[in-house]
Scaffold this motif. Structure first.
Motif, PDB file in Angstrom:
ATOM      1  N   PRO A  78       0.850  -1.028  -0.147  1.00 49.72           N
ATOM      2  CA  PRO A  78      -0.093   0.114   0.001  1.00 49.72           C
ATOM      3  C   PRO A  78       0.919   1.438  -0.018  1.00 49.72           C
ATOM      4  N   SER A  79       0.374   2.228  -0.579  1.00 45.27           N
ATOM      5  CA  SER A  79       0.982   3.483  -0.617  1.00 45.27           C
ATOM      6  C   SER A  79       1.560   4.254   0.715  1.00 45.27           C
ATOM      7  N   SER A  80       0.762   3.731   1.891  1.00 41.30           N
ATOM      8  CA  SER A  80       1.094   4.183   3.105  1.00 41.30           C
ATOM      9  C   SER A  80       2.366   3.725   3.612  1.00 41.30           C
ATOM     10  N   VAL A  81       3.123   2.746   3.136  1.00 38.74           N
ATOM     11  CA  VAL A  81       4.372   2.305   3.463  1.00 38.74           C
ATOM     12  C   VAL A  81       5.430   3.140   3.128  1.00 38.74           C
ATOM     13  N   ASP A  91       7.998  -0.387  10.433  1.00 40.73           N
ATOM     14  CA  ASP A  91       7.995  -0.100  11.626  1.00 40.73           C
ATOM     15  C   ASP A  91       9.018  -0.018  12.616  1.00 40.73           C
ATOM     16  N   SER A  97       4.764   2.582  13.927  1.00 37.29           N
ATOM     17  CA  SER A  97       4.560   3.223  12.531  1.00 37.29           C
ATOM     18  C   SER A  97       4.817   4.680  12.653  1.00 37.29           C
ATOM     19  N   SER A  99       6.799   8.343  10.739  1.00 36.13           N
ATOM     20  CA  SER A  99       7.371   8.986   9.499  1.00 36.13           C
ATOM     21  C   SER A  99       9.086   8.931   9.725  1.00 36.13           C
TER      22      SER A  99
END
Length: 634
Positions: A78-81, A91, A97, A99
């Motif tokens: 997913p783009s969230s990673v 993580d 999780s 930034s």
């Protein structure tokens, strides 16, 4: 085992893998540093100052040709990673999780038709304070390995879909990224269903070491970070094993190269700047930080002498800026970061004008490009000038030396306790005998086919130097008897006369026997057999595992200059003709200063720089021991 040895790969493929994986690691590591394109900045500074002026080499952090980045979408992630800097983000074991947490890049090698042949997972080193909290987990590793699972599982699926197996994966990274390499290798059987168990793991500048056949850790011994936490199972144990004021202990591991020195501007002044090699001394990080811009590893594998480097070899690489190169001699100097001062060494120059110097031991000095000045000392030395106008500097007067012209374009200089064979050298300079009436410091000669031509501009003061005569072999297996012999490549059988002889085996497995007289015997490169007999012989085996055979007979007093006790090049002293058993050997062995001396009826053998206590437990054969087949005399 070669300096850079990789499981299941031959030497050529291993060299390519080390250079490529390092370039991939640096490209990914420097693409963004907390949002800053650090690699581009380094390249801009290098070009503005002039290539090599700041870091000692031209900076290039581009991705290697034929490689491209693999997006998270291609991996089915997913783009969230994808973090703010464009990295795939894992993580944090402690913070979860976040930034700019633990980061990596996935890259693929593909041909013009889009076929993918290899995939690289490159872990990013510390580029944000968030990374520092994960230091607590590096030695135990299991918590970090669990965070790798989701991404690695998708990488495995992507590779399988492209017809690849785990053996086609390169796992690399620099600094903390190198630690992640070692952690993945350690837990490879537990992530992605073991897909990456047989992958190639190449870590650079890693503080953590994992011992395995398919793991290679590469770094500089004067890097305070490299090998800092070692292979201990937890952080507390690792810290408790540090000595001094959190000093790096310079440990040796089977999965790491341990004696590669970055000779940068800090190292050149180490007596002041590196008196304490602690991780809390900012200057002790110099090699680690300069490692992010270096091309040292590609220069090492391109060296003419790379094939003779083993994993235990001392390799000193020039890495100074323009000012340092003009004032400091690159050599294996005494350092609080090493335990090999005085041992044989490989000295590797740069693509610029270097000052390179050997020591009293055997040295291999490669100038590479640039107009280099190369100073050779005693011992048995090999010099490659490379491209440019290069000068070989010899201590003393020209009359102290015999100089020989060899068939393959090399020159050999014998004198002042040493033999130096040089190729790619345009001039030879003797440090004494120059100026008017030989009263000045230094006289310079141009290397010609027929003689050494005095470079002094007034011809009526010419002091041209004639080459001495020698018998020369060729690249085949030669059988030669002579007073002065240079055998060339091949497995050669050399014998001397009843007088004083000089026998030089050069490359190959050679057999040398000077016979009567006081002989100089140089084995060269390869596993040689050197017979010591009547007279006052001096022997130097060179690289390789050499067998020194003491023959019974008339009085003899031999000296072995370079007897090696450890590593892949451990030498053998064969005393079966003169000592009946180990007990007789122990009675005959004494320590004289820094040397070991063995006494027997008819003479002595002196091993220079060898501790007698170590020799008693080393490689010595007496009459009660059969000679192993691998060491049989030619």
């Amino acid at each position: 085992m070669a300096l850079f040895s990789v499981s299941k790969l031959d030497s050529e493929d291993a060299e390519e893998l080390v250079v490529t994986s390092f370039d991939l690691a640096l490209h990914s590591h420097l693409k963004k540093f907390s949002g800053i394109p650090l690699g581009n900045i380094f390249e801009t500074i290098d070009q503005a100052a002039g290539p090599g002026a700041v870091w000692g080499n031209e900076v290039n952090v581009s991705m290697p040709a034929g490689w491209r980045e693999v997006s998270a979408a291609e991996l089915g992630l997913p783009s969230s990673v994808v973090g703010v800097d464009g990295y795939i983000t894992l993580d944090s074991p402690l913070l979860g999780s976040v930034s700019r947490g633990p980061q990596l890049k996935v890259m693929a090698e593909q041909d013009a038709f889009g076929n993918i042949s290899r995939v690289c997972v490159s872990y990013i080193g510390t580029n944000n304070p968030v990374d520092i909290v994960d230091y607590l987990y590096m030695n135990t590793g299991s918590a970090i390995a669990q965070t790798m699972e989701p991404v690695l599982a998708n990488v495995a699926t992507f590779m399988s879909a492209n017809g690849l197996s785990g053996e086609d994966a390169i796992i690399t990274g620099y600094s903390q990224g190198g630690a992640m390499v070692n952690i993945q290798a350690r837990f490879s059987g537990q992530v992605a269903d073991g897909f990456f168990t047989d992958s190639h793991y190449i870590g650079y500048g890693s503080p953590v070491i994992y011992e395995s056949d398919n793991v290679l850790n590469v770094g500089f011994e004067n890097d305070a970070v490299y090998r800092y936490l070692g292979d201990h199972d937890d952080l507390l144990t690792a810290l408790s094993n540090l000595e001094g004021f959190l000093d790096n202990n310079d440990r040796h591991y089977t999965s790491s190269v341990d004696n590669v020195v970055m000779f940068d501007d800090v190292y050149a002044n180490l007596s002041v700047l590196l008196a304490n090699h602690s991780i809390i001394n900012p200057l002790a990080w110099s090699a680690h930080l300069n490692g992010m811009t270096t091309d040292a590893f590609s220069r090492i594998v391109s060296s003419s002498f790379y094939d003779w480097m083993t994993q235990d070899s001392v390799v000193v690489v020039s890495a100074m800026g323009a000012v340092g190169r003009a004032t400091h001699w690159v050599s294996d100097i005494w350092s609080p970061t090493s335990d090999h001062y005085g041992d044989p060494a490989f000295i590797v120059g740069s693509d610029f004008a270097d000052l390179l110097a050997g020591s009293a031991a055997n040295d291999y000095i490669d100038g590479l490009a640039g107009n280099d000045r190369i100073r050779a000392s005693s011992g048995f030395n090999q010099v490659e000038g490379g491209t440019g106008v290069d000068a070989l500097i010899l201590d003393g007067w020209a009359s102290d030396y015999d100089v020989f012209k060899l068939d393959d374009g090399k020159v050999a200089a014998l004198g002042n306790g040493g033999l130096t064979i040089a190729h790619g050298i345009e001039t030879i300079e003797f440090t004494r005998g120059g100026g008017w009436f030989h009263s000045g410091p230094g006289v310079n000669y141009l290397v010609q086919d027929s003689h050494l031509e005095d470079a002094y501009k007034f011809s009526w003061f010419d002091r041209d130097f004639a080459y001495s005569k020698a018998t020369l072999g060729d690249a085949g297996d030669n059988v030669i008897k002579g007073k002065v012999v240079f055998a060339g490549a091949g497995n050669d059988h050399l014998s001397g006369t009843s007088g004083q002889d000089v026998l030089v085996g050069e490359e190959g497995r050679d057999w040398l026997n000077g016979g009567g007289g006081s002989d100089l015997l140089y084995g060269g490169e390869g596993n040689d057999v050197i017979v010591l007999s009547a007279g006052n012989d001096r022997a130097n085996g060179g690289t390789g595992q050499d067998l020194f055979v003491v023959k019974d007979g008339a009085a003899m007093h031999a000296v072995i200059e370079d007897f090696a006790l450890e590593g892949e090049q451990q030498d053998i002293l064969d005393l079966r003709d003169v000592l009946s058993d180990d007990a007789a050997f122990e009675r005959s062995l004494v320590q004289v200063g820094d040397d070991s001396v063995v006494h027997f009826a008819g003479g002595t053998v002196r091993l220079e720089g060898v501790d007698a206590a170590s020799l008693m437990h080393g490689a010595v054969l007496t009459g009660q021991v059969d000679l192993p087949d691998v060491l049989s005399v030619v």
